[in-house]
Design a protein around this motif. Structure first.
Motif, PDB file in Angstrom:
ATOM      1  N   LEU A 125      19.613  55.820 -52.601  1.00 39.87           N
ATOM      2  CA  LEU A 125      18.554  54.810 -52.461  1.00 39.87           C
ATOM      3  C   LEU A 125      18.558  54.190 -51.068  1.00 39.87           C
ATOM      4  O   LEU A 125      17.493  53.910 -50.491  1.00 39.87           O
ATOM      5  CB  LEU A 125      18.740  53.724 -53.530  1.00 39.87           C
ATOM      6  CG  LEU A 125      18.500  54.174 -54.981  1.00 39.87           C
ATOM      7  CD1 LEU A 125      18.879  53.060 -55.946  1.00 39.87           C
ATOM      8  CD2 LEU A 125      17.042  54.561 -55.184  1.00 39.87           C
ATOM      9  N   GLU A 126      19.718  53.941 -50.511  1.00 42.55           N
ATOM     10  CA  GLU A 126      19.798  53.396 -49.155  1.00 42.55           C
ATOM     11  C   GLU A 126      19.184  54.356 -48.142  1.00 42.55           C
ATOM     12  O   GLU A 126      18.465  53.954 -47.216  1.00 42.55           O
ATOM     13  CB  GLU A 126      21.254  53.104 -48.799  1.00 42.55           C
ATOM     14  CG  GLU A 126      21.838  51.892 -49.517  1.00 42.55           C
ATOM     15  CD  GLU A 126      23.303  51.690 -49.185  1.00 42.55           C
ATOM     16  OE1 GLU A 126      23.928  52.638 -48.629  1.00 42.55           O
ATOM     17  OE2 GLU A 126      23.839  50.605 -49.480  1.00 42.55           O
ATOM     18  N   ASP A 127      19.489  55.635 -48.311  1.00 44.93           N
ATOM     19  CA  ASP A 127      18.924  56.629 -47.389  1.00 44.93           C
ATOM     20  C   ASP A 127      17.401  56.676 -47.502  1.00 44.93           C
ATOM     21  O   ASP A 127      16.672  56.754 -46.488  1.00 44.93           O
ATOM     22  CB  ASP A 127      19.504  58.010 -47.691  1.00 44.93           C
ATOM     23  CG  ASP A 127      20.991  58.086 -47.368  1.00 44.93           C
ATOM     24  OD1 ASP A 127      21.664  58.984 -47.921  1.00 44.93           O
ATOM     25  OD2 ASP A 127      21.476  57.258 -46.574  1.00 44.93           O
ATOM     26  N   ALA A 128      16.897  56.627 -48.738  1.00 45.56           N
ATOM     27  CA  ALA A 128      15.440  56.643 -48.927  1.00 45.56           C
ATOM     28  C   ALA A 128      14.791  55.403 -48.315  1.00 45.56           C
ATOM     29  O   ALA A 128      13.725  55.478 -47.673  1.00 45.56           O
ATOM     30  CB  ALA A 128      15.118  56.721 -50.416  1.00 45.56           C
ATOM     31  N   LEU A 129      15.439  54.254 -48.501  1.00 42.84           N
ATOM     32  CA  LEU A 129      14.905  53.008 -47.920  1.00 42.84           C
ATOM     33  C   LEU A 129      14.900  53.075 -46.402  1.00 42.84           C
ATOM     34  O   LEU A 129      13.943  52.628 -45.739  1.00 42.84           O
ATOM     35  CB  LEU A 129      15.748  51.818 -48.404  1.00 42.84           C
ATOM     36  CG  LEU A 129      15.342  50.442 -47.880  1.00 42.84           C
ATOM     37  CD1 LEU A 129      13.894  50.104 -48.271  1.00 42.84           C
ATOM     38  CD2 LEU A 129      16.289  49.367 -48.407  1.00 42.84           C
ATOM     39  N   ALA A 130      15.939  53.625 -45.812  1.00 45.21           N
ATOM     40  CA  ALA A 130      16.006  53.728 -44.350  1.00 45.21           C
ATOM     41  C   ALA A 130      14.907  54.625 -43.810  1.00 45.21           C
ATOM     42  O   ALA A 130      14.291  54.348 -42.768  1.00 45.21           O
ATOM     43  CB  ALA A 130      17.383  54.258 -43.942  1.00 45.21           C
ATOM     44  N   ILE A 131      14.614  55.726 -44.516  1.00 44.57           N
ATOM     45  CA  ILE A 131      13.567  56.654 -44.052  1.00 44.57           C
ATOM     46  C   ILE A 131      12.193  55.991 -44.108  1.00 44.57           C
ATOM     47  O   ILE A 131      11.387  56.078 -43.162  1.00 44.57           O
ATOM     48  CB  ILE A 131      13.604  57.934 -44.914  1.00 44.57           C
ATOM     49  CG1 ILE A 131      14.910  58.712 -44.659  1.00 44.57           C
ATOM     50  CG2 ILE A 131      12.402  58.815 -44.618  1.00 44.57           C
ATOM     51  CD1 ILE A 131      15.125  59.870 -45.606  1.00 44.57           C
ATOM     52  N   ILE A 132      11.908  55.308 -45.217  1.00 47.67           N
ATOM     53  CA  ILE A 132      10.599  54.645 -45.354  1.00 47.67           C
ATOM     54  C   ILE A 132      10.445  53.534 -44.325  1.00 47.67           C
ATOM     55  O   ILE A 132       9.393  53.376 -43.693  1.00 47.67           O
ATOM     56  CB  ILE A 132      10.448  54.091 -46.785  1.00 47.67           C
ATOM     57  CG1 ILE A 132      10.411  55.251 -47.789  1.00 47.67           C
ATOM     58  CG2 ILE A 132       9.196  53.244 -46.907  1.00 47.67           C
ATOM     59  CD1 ILE A 132      10.424  54.793 -49.228  1.00 47.67           C
ATOM     60  N   HIS A 133      11.532  52.741 -44.119  1.00 46.86           N
ATOM     61  CA  HIS A 133      11.443  51.615 -43.182  1.00 46.86           C
ATOM     62  C   HIS A 133      11.321  52.094 -41.741  1.00 46.86           C
ATOM     63  O   HIS A 133      10.699  51.419 -40.900  1.00 46.86           O
ATOM     64  CB  HIS A 133      12.678  50.718 -43.336  1.00 46.86           C
ATOM     65  CG  HIS A 133      12.642  49.491 -42.474  1.00 46.86           C
ATOM     66  ND1 HIS A 133      11.771  48.433 -42.719  1.00 46.86           N
ATOM     67  CD2 HIS A 133      13.340  49.152 -41.355  1.00 46.86           C
ATOM     68  CE1 HIS A 133      11.944  47.492 -41.813  1.00 46.86           C
ATOM     69  NE2 HIS A 133      12.901  47.905 -40.961  1.00 46.86           N
TER      70      HIS A 133
END
Length: 722
Positions: free
Chosen positions: A26-34
């Motif tokens: 989830l952290e990786d997905a959040l970093a990509i979107i942000h």
């Protein structure tokens, strides 16, 4: 309770790892979107929380479920014996019986085994003796091509050779099948005795000779450990050295080494057992070197050749596994590297025609795979097994190895089938006895007053009942065939383990309600051992230990009859139960090692010395091996001098006339001041062979031609087997 806590802890850790993996995703997905909307990190990914700091400080998780929980057998690593010369011997967790027997060397016994005859090799040519001494290496400095004819000149008549091979097959095939009747009697003997034009090599000759040697050991018409057996053994070992064992091997080489290992075990000399173990390990290494552990079908072998290879490989494997259990040492063949299929029942029915009935066959190979290999891996592992592992194997053994599988053998009175029934009748009991012996010893030590209420009480019952079965079967078979059974060392090694278990219960558990009664069972076992010790060196070695235990059992029975409380035995590292259970200990008489251990322990050495007895103050001085060797070379009378002077032999194959017995052909080493009865004259099962002037040989044999003759052509005599 600890098991449940352990299981819950392991479950929670696995769940935590899974949640952490999801969180990182989830952290990786959040970093990509942000990253698509801003150049800086997302606030939730930049500010560490107290929980994050705790996680960073926490060491990495290790997949260790049970290694922090000390096993009850964690202190049972076995024993290491180091003598004054620095020679070391190790016996692992399941090798407590061997360690116990080694510790019995200094104890007195009321059974004095008969001294063994020792063959004087002066009658043999120097070339043969040099090859014998150089094994396992090929000697240099002599013409090897001349040695094989010398060896063949000392072969017995073909009738005697066939008789000994038949005896070997009938009396020992119940225990193993290393060679077949087809291979030895129908192929090797005709080739070596020049009745067929099939070529053969030095190792083929060595194979036939070692079969003759073991056949002589189990020839019940002869006294045990006869000089004739030593004669064939020397010739076999000399022939084996003619072809490099470490460089030019074949399947025949493996078989010769395996059979030589068995010869050492049955030779009556306890000092030969380490050679027996080493030779079997060497045979295993040769098997690996020539790819014998790979299924023969992958090399293109089919039919009987493939069947014979599979049968022998699994016989070799069974020998290695049982040796590992008896000594507690890791096996030289590991299952993870083996790809040899089991023979099929159809192949066994087809190719075992005209052969001696097998003791185990396909059934035994399946038991090895399903039960024996797992038991060896579990009991000898570096990490001691959990009790659950032991109980799981217990159920598997009881389900797979049935005790009523001997029905087809029981009704037959033939020696081979009777011994096969004996071997199968208590095979399950042997497996269970070795499986439970560690936890049996632990329960008897930790819960001396009531071992049945110990967490390992089931092992007490299983080990005791199994040991009783082994002893009962051994006593029953000994009453039927005492002369044969007393010559097989492995029977008494296994029976000794069973006797120690029953004796321990008789000493420490007289108050337990067990059937059959422990004292009565142990006392009858000691009687059988005492009788067998007249012949068996293994039984004789066991008697001092059994005598000490029987005396303790008598005392325990008297206290029980007088209704006195059981005496709790003091736990000592050198008592029978601790040694038998494989308790970790160092037994050293080496002065340097002993002093180092004493210094490390603050002046109190943890090493042990062999038990001392009053009889050791002035022990009888027996001639050492070096003394016997010097005596042997100093005994050069005119007879031996004449034989040494001439090293040439007629190129014709010649065979000794045995009508006058073997004693005149070779002699026992003289033993000063300790009169050894001379070897009795052998009763030959054949009619007296005719002699003639044409049988005379060269001058080297002239010194005894007045009483012995040499046959020019063995084929001219056709005396039927008797």
């Amino acid at each position: 309770m600890c098991v449940f806590v352990l299981a819950a802890t392991d479950h929670l850790r696995k769940k935590t790892i899974a949640l952490e993996a999801r969180m990182h995703s989830l952290e990786d997905a959040l970093a990509i979107i942000h990253a698509s909307a801003s150049d800086g990190p997302h606030p939730l990914l930049n500010i560490p929380t107290e929980h994050d700091e705790d996680e960073q400080e926490e060491p990495a998780l290790k997949p260790v479920a049970e290694e922090h929980v000390a096993s009850a057998l964690s202190e049972s690593l076995g024993s290491l014996h180091i003598d004054r010369k620095g020679t070391a011997r190790f016996f692992g967790p399941s090798g407590g019986s061997e360690s116990l027997l080694l510790s019995a060397q200094g104890l007195e016994s009321n059974v004095t085994p008969k001294p063994l005859p020792e063959l004087d090799d002066a009658y043999l040519p120097e070339g043969i003796n040099i090859c014998y001494q150089s094994f396992p290496f090929t000697p240099s400095g002599i013409l090897l091509a001349t040695v094989q004819p010398m060896i063949e000149a000392f072969l017995p008549p073909i009738e005697r050779a066939i008789y000994l091979c038949e005896t070997f097959m009938e009396h020992l095939t119940w225990m193993f099948q290393i060679v077949t009747r087809q291979q030895v009697i129908k192929e090797l003997i005709p080739a070596i005795y020049k009745q067929s034009r099939v070529s053969y090599g030095p190792h083929d000759l060595a194979l036939m000779l070692i079969v003759l040697g073991i056949g002589t050991l189990v020839d019940l018409n002869l006294s045990p450990y006869s000089l004739e057996a030593q004669h064939y053994y020397r010739l076999s070992r000399a022939a084996l050295a003619l072809q490099p064992v470490l460089g030019q091997q074949s399947i025949v080489t493996i078989k010769v080494l395996h059979l030589t290992s068995i010869y050492h075990g049955m030779s009556g000399k306890e000092s030969n057992l380490e050679q027996s173990y080493a030779l079997l390990d060497l045979a295993s290494q040769v098997a690996l070197k020539i790819g014998f552990h790979v299924d023969p079908s992958l090399w293109g072998f089919t039919g009987k050749e493939a069947y014979d290879r599979r049968v022998y490989f699994w016989n070799l494997m069974a020998g290695v596994l049982w040796q590992s259990l008896v000594t507690g040492r890791p096996p030289s063949l590991l299952m993870s590297y083996i790809d040899c299929h089991l023979p099929t029942a159809a192949d066994e029915a087809l190719f075992q025609k005209d052969e001696v009935p097998l003791g185990f066959g396909i059934w035994g190979f399946q038991v090895s795979v399903e039960c024996l290999i797992p038991i060896v891996k579990t009991t000898l592992a570096v990490k001691p097994p959990s009790y659950q592992d032991i109980m799981d194997l217990d159920r598997k053994v009881r389900a797979f190895v049935k005790t009523n599988d001997t029905g087809a053998f029981s009704a037959d009175t033939r020696t081979a089938t009777s011994m096969a029934a004996f071997a199968r009748s208590h095979y399950q009991a042997l497996l269970l006895m070795f499986l439970h012996r560690g936890f049996f010893a632990q329960a008897m030590s930790d819960n001396a007053l009531d071992p049945l209420k110990s967490p390992y009480g089931e092992s007490v019952l299983a080990a005791y009942t199994s040991a009783c079965v082994v002893l009962e079967d051994t006593k029953s078979q000994y009453s039927k065939r005492p002369h044969l059974l007393s010559r097989v060392w492995r029977v008494w090694s296994l029976a000794f383990s069973a006797a120690v278990i029953v004796g321990t219960v008789a000493i420490r558990g007289m108050h337990l309600d067990l059937q059959p009664p422990a004292f009565k069972e142990f006392e009858s076992a000691c009687i059988v051992f005492r009788d067998a010790a007249e012949t068996s060196s293994r039984a004789a070695r066991a008697m001092p230990i059994l005598q000490v235990m029987l005396e303790k059992a008598f005392q325990a029975r008297e206290r029980y009859r007088q209704r006195q409380k059981p005496v709790l035995p003091e736990a000592r590292p050198d008592d029978e139960l601790s040694i038998f259970g494989g308790r970790t200990r160092l037994v050293s008489t080496h002065p340097v090692i002993t002093s180092l251990i004493a210094a490390a322990n603050g002046g109190c050495s943890s090493s042990e010395s062999p038990p001392q007895t009053s009889s050791q103050a002035n022990p009888p001085i027996a001639p050492s091996d070096d003394d016997l060797q010097n005596q042997r070379h100093s005994h050069n009378n005119a007879f031996y001098t004449t034989q040494r002077q001439t090293n040439q032999r007629s190129p014709r194959a010649t065979f000794a006339d045995l009508s006058g017995g073997w004693d005149g052909l070779f002699h026992e080493v003289p033993r000063p001041s300790r009169g050894v009865p001379p070897q009795g004259t052998m009763n030959s099962p054949y009619p007296a062979l005719e002699s003639g002037d044409a049988a005379m040989l060269d001058d080297r044999w002239s010194s005894f031609m007045h009483s012995y003759n040499i046959l020019e052509d063995p084929t001219q005599y056709h005396h039927p087997m008797r």
